[in-house]
Design an enzyme around this catalytic site. Structure first.
Site, short mmCIF file in Angstrom:
data_model
loop_
_atom_site.label_atom_id
_atom_site.label_comp_id
_atom_site.label_asym_id
_atom_site.label_seq_id
_atom_site.Cartn_x
_atom_site.Cartn_y
_atom_site.Cartn_z
N SER A 113 13.36 24.77 79.32
CA SER A 113 12.24 24.83 80.26
C SER A 113 12.55 23.98 81.48
O SER A 113 13.39 23.06 81.42
CB SER A 113 10.98 24.33 79.56
OG SER A 113 10.31 23.38 80.33
N SER A 114 11.88 24.28 82.57
CA SER A 114 12.16 23.58 83.83
C SER A 114 11.79 22.10 83.78
O SER A 114 12.15 21.35 84.69
CB SER A 114 11.44 24.27 84.98
OG SER A 114 10.05 24.29 84.73
N CYS A 115 11.08 21.66 82.74
CA CYS A 115 10.72 20.24 82.67
C CYS A 115 11.90 19.34 82.33
O CYS A 115 11.77 18.12 82.30
CB CYS A 115 9.57 20.02 81.71
SG CYS A 115 10.05 20.24 80.01
N TYR A 142 9.52 16.44 75.02
CA TYR A 142 9.97 17.83 74.96
C TYR A 142 11.26 17.99 75.75
O TYR A 142 12.23 18.62 75.29
CB TYR A 142 8.86 18.73 75.53
CG TYR A 142 9.18 20.19 75.55
CD1 TYR A 142 9.06 20.96 74.40
CD2 TYR A 142 9.59 20.81 76.73
CE1 TYR A 142 9.35 22.32 74.43
CE2 TYR A 142 9.88 22.16 76.76
CZ TYR A 142 9.76 22.91 75.62
OH TYR A 142 10.04 24.25 75.64
N LYS A 146 15.13 19.29 74.66
CA LYS A 146 15.76 20.45 75.29
C LYS A 146 17.08 20.06 75.97
O LYS A 146 18.05 20.83 75.94
CB LYS A 146 14.80 21.09 76.29
CG LYS A 146 13.63 21.80 75.63
CD LYS A 146 14.12 23.03 74.87
CE LYS A 146 13.01 23.75 74.14
NZ LYS A 146 13.51 24.87 73.33
N HIS A 185 -1.10 25.64 78.31
CA HIS A 185 -0.69 25.39 79.68
C HIS A 185 -1.83 25.80 80.62
O HIS A 185 -2.82 26.38 80.20
CB HIS A 185 0.59 26.17 80.00
CG HIS A 185 1.81 25.54 79.42
ND1 HIS A 185 2.42 26.00 78.27
CD2 HIS A 185 2.54 24.45 79.80
CE1 HIS A 185 3.45 25.22 77.99
NE2 HIS A 185 3.55 24.28 78.89
P1 GDP Z 1 3.09 21.09 83.27
O1 GDP Z 1 3.62 22.18 84.16
O2 GDP Z 1 4.09 20.61 82.28
O3 GDP Z 1 2.48 19.96 84.07
O4 GDP Z 1 1.96 21.73 82.33
P2 GDP Z 1 0.51 22.38 82.46
O5 GDP Z 1 0.63 23.84 82.62
O6 GDP Z 1 -0.25 21.92 81.24
O7 GDP Z 1 -0.21 21.74 83.71
C1 GDP Z 1 0.09 22.10 85.04
C2 GDP Z 1 -0.91 21.48 86.02
O8 GDP Z 1 -2.21 22.10 85.84
C3 GDP Z 1 -1.15 19.97 85.83
O9 GDP Z 1 -1.24 19.39 87.13
C4 GDP Z 1 -2.51 19.92 85.14
O10 GDP Z 1 -3.21 18.72 85.37
C5 GDP Z 1 -3.22 21.10 85.80
N1 GDP Z 1 -4.40 21.60 85.06
C6 GDP Z 1 -5.65 21.77 85.60
N2 GDP Z 1 -6.51 22.20 84.67
C7 GDP Z 1 -5.82 22.33 83.51
C8 GDP Z 1 -6.18 22.76 82.20
O11 GDP Z 1 -7.33 23.10 81.90
N3 GDP Z 1 -5.19 22.77 81.26
C9 GDP Z 1 -3.91 22.41 81.56
N4 GDP Z 1 -2.97 22.48 80.59
N5 GDP Z 1 -3.53 21.98 82.79
C10 GDP Z 1 -4.47 21.95 83.76
#
Ligand code: GDP
Length: 314
Positions: A113-115, A142, A146, A185
């Site tokens: 994953s890109s993380c 994570y 990876k 996500h």
């Molecule tokens: P990331 O790409 O590893 O940071 O994973 P996420 O997809 O969980 O989060 C992406 C961004 O979306 C972060 O800045 C979160 O704070 C924001 N975000 C806003 N609302 C939500 C929510 O309800 N769920 C999640 N998972 N992220 C949220």
């Protein structure tokens, strides 16, 4: 060097075949006419169990393994359960790869994953920025697993001459995603939050962070096609990015999802929740040079994923 795969004569084991990524890979393999596709649910085979994993792979003897099995989760799950994210993912990938090696399976694709890239990597992020700086703390566990998986692929190439490869997709979405609000996500979380607010008539929806971080979203069917293409056309120890080349602020994603779902209320931002990485856009020149590009626009992908959610989850 390329190794054109004759899919019709090939037996493929997709580890994680019921998940978001694995199920898309199964669809792509079916469309390509793969000779045989095998997979076990996590109840049938716990990939953290080394001897069970060895037994299953030894008995099945696939020609190719696509490792899409992982413990995955959004920003909250990842930062709350670092022990499970590091341990389970390390065990799963090590067991699958060791069992592959012990059965002399020469073709394997490992997905990450890109993380894995540093928090302050230059954007768009090139494959060469791996290990050039500290990771984003919210998904470090994570990412560490990876990164060791990518290195394990390289090590098998160097030490044993295996034709194993790894690919790093950007943020993915599509059918069979996880819509659980604590562990999902952002994209499936938005679909669910806005849908439930629309149905209940709630005037506001509260989401996490500031909305300022930028993310790139790729439909999982585009990733699956990239995986099949890479198995035929890519043979290098360096990992390869898979993305769409465009990102947008989370705030704009929220507006698009609200629009697709038909939620017309107010979106509030809870800035006590973490933003995570400020920006995560992959440089995809390497995979684009192999002739691959995504086919599904974000708008179309959101529409079809919402339709899938309505039919299967809501
Ligand atoms: P990331 O790409 O590893 O940071 O994973 P996420 O997809 O969980 O989060 C992406 C961004 O979306 C972060 O800045 C979160 O704070 C924001 N975000 C806003 N609302 C939500 C929510 O309800 N769920 C999640 N998972 N992220 C949220």
């Amino acid at each position: 060097m390329s190794h054109e795969v004759a899919w019709g004569d090939t037996k493929v084991y997709v580890a994680g075949h019921n998940g978001l990524v694995g199920s898309a890979i199964v669809r792509a393999l079916e469309a390509a006419g793969a000779g045989e596709i095998i997979g076990w649910s996590s109840r049938e085979l716990d990939l953290r169990d080394r001897s069970a994993t060895f037994d299953a792979i030894t008995e099945a003897k696939p020609d190719i393994i696509i490792d899409a099995a992982a413990k995955v989760g959004g920003i909250m799950a990842n930062s709350t359960f670092p022990v499970e994210f590091l341990r389970d993912n390390s065990m799963i990938q090590t067991n699958v790869m060791d069992a592959a090696h012990s059965n002399d399976i020469d073709r394997l694709l490992f997905l990450g994953s890109s993380c894995i890239y540093p928090r302050h990597a230059t954007q768009p992020i090139r494959e060469s920025s791996l290990m050039t700086g500290p990771l984003e703390p919210t998904n470090q566990a994570y990412a560490m697993a990876k990164i060791s998986g990518i290195y394990y692929i390289e090590a098998h190439r160097e030490q044993y001459g295996r034709h194993w490869i790894s690919a790093m997709p950007t943020n993915l979405y599509g059918p069979r995603d996880n819509f659980d609000l604590q562990s999902s996500h952002v994209l499936p979380a938005f679909i669910r939050r806005f849908h439930e607010a629309k149905v209940s008539g709630a005037p506001t929806v509260t989401v996490w962070g500031t909305g300022a971080p930028r993310r790139e979203f790729l439909h999982v069917d585009d990733l699956a096609n990239a995986c099949l293409m890479l198995l035929s056309n890519y043979d290098s120890g360096q990992t390869i990015n898979v993305g769409c080349g465009e990102d947008l602020p989370i705030k704009e994603l929220a507006e698009s999802v609200a629009d697709v779902v038909g939620f017309t209320g107010t979106i509030e931002w809870d800035s006590s929740k973490p933003d995570g990485m400020p920006r995560k856009l992959l440089d995809t020149s390497r995979i684009n040079a192999l002739g691959w590009k995504p086919q599904i626009s974000l708008r179309d992908g959101l529409t079809s994923t919402y339709a899938w959610y309505l039919e299967n989850v809501a």
